[in-house]
Design an enzyme around this catalytic site. Structure first.
Site, PDB file in Angstrom:
ATOM      1  N   TYR A   1      -1.203   9.251  -3.265  1.00  0.00           N
ATOM      2  CA  TYR A   1      -2.071   9.226  -2.089  1.00  0.00           C
ATOM      3  C   TYR A   1      -2.905  10.504  -2.075  1.00  0.00           C
ATOM      4  O   TYR A   1      -2.413  11.593  -1.769  1.00  0.00           O
ATOM      5  CB  TYR A   1      -1.257   9.120  -0.800  1.00  0.00           C
ATOM      6  CG  TYR A   1      -0.499   7.822  -0.634  1.00  0.00           C
ATOM      7  CD1 TYR A   1      -0.749   6.720  -1.435  1.00  0.00           C
ATOM      8  CD2 TYR A   1       0.480   7.700   0.351  1.00  0.00           C
ATOM      9  CE1 TYR A   1      -0.050   5.532  -1.272  1.00  0.00           C
ATOM     10  CE2 TYR A   1       1.181   6.513   0.518  1.00  0.00           C
ATOM     11  CZ  TYR A   1       0.912   5.439  -0.296  1.00  0.00           C
ATOM     12  OH  TYR A   1       1.619   4.269  -0.136  1.00  0.00           O
TER      13      TYR A   1
ATOM     14  N   TRP B   1      -0.502   6.972   3.813  1.00  0.00           N
ATOM     15  CA  TRP B   1      -1.512   6.613   2.811  1.00  0.00           C
ATOM     16  C   TRP B   1      -2.899   7.030   3.295  1.00  0.00           C
ATOM     17  O   TRP B   1      -3.675   7.671   2.578  1.00  0.00           O
ATOM     18  CB  TRP B   1      -1.465   5.103   2.545  1.00  0.00           C
ATOM     19  CG  TRP B   1      -2.389   4.614   1.467  1.00  0.00           C
ATOM     20  CD1 TRP B   1      -3.089   5.367   0.557  1.00  0.00           C
ATOM     21  CD2 TRP B   1      -2.717   3.242   1.173  1.00  0.00           C
ATOM     22  NE1 TRP B   1      -3.817   4.551  -0.278  1.00  0.00           N
ATOM     23  CE2 TRP B   1      -3.613   3.246   0.079  1.00  0.00           C
ATOM     24  CE3 TRP B   1      -2.323   2.022   1.717  1.00  0.00           C
ATOM     25  CZ2 TRP B   1      -4.134   2.071  -0.474  1.00  0.00           C
ATOM     26  CZ3 TRP B   1      -2.834   0.853   1.173  1.00  0.00           C
ATOM     27  CH2 TRP B   1      -3.726   0.885   0.089  1.00  0.00           C
TER      28      TRP B   1
ATOM     29  N   ASP C   1       6.393   8.431   5.523  1.00  0.00           N
ATOM     30  CA  ASP C   1       6.336   7.798   4.210  1.00  0.00           C
ATOM     31  C   ASP C   1       5.031   8.158   3.512  1.00  0.00           C
ATOM     32  O   ASP C   1       3.949   8.017   4.091  1.00  0.00           O
ATOM     33  CB  ASP C   1       6.432   6.281   4.355  1.00  0.00           C
ATOM     34  CG  ASP C   1       6.305   5.576   3.010  1.00  0.00           C
ATOM     35  OD1 ASP C   1       7.316   5.449   2.316  1.00  0.00           O
ATOM     36  OD2 ASP C   1       5.169   5.171   2.667  1.00  0.00           O
TER      37      ASP C   1
ATOM     38  N   HIS D   1       7.330   2.804  -7.002  1.00  0.00           N
ATOM     39  CA  HIS D   1       6.098   2.431  -6.311  1.00  0.00           C
ATOM     40  C   HIS D   1       5.524   1.124  -6.849  1.00  0.00           C
ATOM     41  O   HIS D   1       4.620   1.115  -7.682  1.00  0.00           O
ATOM     42  CB  HIS D   1       5.079   3.564  -6.440  1.00  0.00           C
ATOM     43  CG  HIS D   1       3.981   3.492  -5.431  1.00  0.00           C
ATOM     44  ND1 HIS D   1       3.105   4.527  -5.210  1.00  0.00           N
ATOM     45  CD2 HIS D   1       3.609   2.512  -4.558  1.00  0.00           C
ATOM     46  CE1 HIS D   1       2.246   4.186  -4.271  1.00  0.00           C
ATOM     47  NE2 HIS D   1       2.528   2.963  -3.863  1.00  0.00           N
TER      48      HIS D   1
ATOM     49  N   SER E   1       9.721   0.078  -3.484  1.00  0.00           N
ATOM     50  CA  SER E   1       8.624  -0.525  -2.735  1.00  0.00           C
ATOM     51  C   SER E   1       8.172  -1.720  -3.555  1.00  0.00           C
ATOM     52  O   SER E   1       7.889  -1.579  -4.750  1.00  0.00           O
ATOM     53  CB  SER E   1       7.482   0.481  -2.559  1.00  0.00           C
ATOM     54  OG  SER E   1       6.444  -0.066  -1.781  1.00  0.00           O
TER      55      SER E   1
END
Length: 329
Positions: A57, A21, A52, A123, A154
């Protein structure tokens, strides 16, 4: 580096993974691609094989940087990405939109420059999405089409994780778990073990609080979520400092300092604590430079923590943190 098997995939992944991220260039202040690439290269050289990321992002920038690094290494890397947060509005119904979800996957395929995505994670969809079998049916079809190899979710809440693993092809759950967020260990970890579902731990350092480097005077850039999202103004509050009030977190960190093993760092204590739970598959810690990368990876070699240390951390959570976060996530 030690490795653990991710769910039923058969993949052995590094127990310290790379959380990408921060290198995307949004939500963490100033970005430096050169330093970010160096951090990623360093972790791979030190045995990290799990990365990941997500399509949002840096609006795909994180995925593109990973593609660049992947081409420079012969090691087999397992790259996980996420899909769904590009939906506008971000609704449960959007996750059941086959055309939109497929377009997100195809965009990630281009960004990562691969023929199939190793692991796609929904997500953090709204809770209602977990009661919609058609959402997971789309992912099953994408596997049949050869566009993804496996999928997971997630989540924000433990209840979402428990519901997600009732779907037979969910291979992994990514969830916030750290010394300030203990709830997942109560019931979810045992259920994940029973279903043979991998656990990917995110926000392991509580957005940096558990590095022990912050003070009451620390300043964060205007485009850093640790400045603008402390109360959930932009996205779920739990993603910033794990939902813990900043001053409360700083006070708790001071009590943790005497638990740091000799020769180790607070960061390494925080990561090693998570790895004490065998249900955890990998911990995705962010790194924006080589020093942070090396610090993270060395946690894998740290000796097991004592029962006394584990008890003191549990006690600290119960007395200082639990009332703020436990019932919420």
């Amino acid at each position: 580096m030690k490795y653990r098997t991710l769910g039923r995939t058969g993949w052995d992944v590094s127990e310290i993974g790379f959380g990408a991220w921060g290198i995307g260039g949004d939500a963490w202040g100033q970005k430096d691609d050169t330093a970010a690439l160096a951090a990623l290269h360093k972790e791979i050289e030190l045995g990290v094989n799990f990365i990941d990321t997500a399509d949002v992002y840096g609006d795909g920038h994180s995925e593109q940087l990973i593609a660049q690094v992947r081409k420079e290494h012969q090691e087999r890397l397992i790259i996980a990405t996420k899909a769904g947060r590009r939906l506008d509005p971000h609704t449960a119904a959007g996750y059941a939109d086959r055309q939109k979800m497929t377009s997100f996957i195809e965009r990630s395929l281009r960004n990562l420059e691969v023929e199939a995505l190793d692991l796609v994670q929904l997500h953090c969809p709204p809770s209602e999405a977990y009661a919609m079998p058609e959402v997971f049916g789309i992912l099953d079809d994408l596997i049949k089409q050869g566009k993804i190899r496996s999928y997971g979710v997630s989540v924000e809440k433990v209840e979402e994780a428990l519901q997600a693993i009732t779907y037979p092809n969910v291979q992994s759950v990514q969830i916030i778990f750290n010394m300030f967020r203990l709830k997942p260990a109560e019931a979810f970890f045992a259920a994940a073990r029973q279903h043979q579902v991998g656990i990917i731990v995110r926000v392991p350092l509580a957005s940096g609080l558990l590095t022990g480097k912050f003070t009451a005077q620390s300043q964060f850039a205007s485009n850093d979520h640790r400045n603008y999202n402390r109360h959930g103004e932009a996205f779920d509050q739990g993603e910033t400092f794990s939902g813990v009030d900043y001053a409360t977190g700083l006070a708790a960190v001071e009590e943790l300092r005497d638990l740091v093993p000799e020769g180790a760092t607070m960061t390494q204590l925080a990561l090693r604590w998570i790895l004490m739970f065998p249900e955890v598959t990998t911990v995705i810690a962010g790194a924006k430079n080589e020093q942070q990368a090396s610090d993270n990876v060395q946690a894998s070699a740290l000796a097991a923590l004592s029962d006394q240390t584990m008890h003191r951390i549990q006690e600290l959570y119960e007395t200082r943190i639990k009332a703020q976060v436990h019932q919420r996530w």
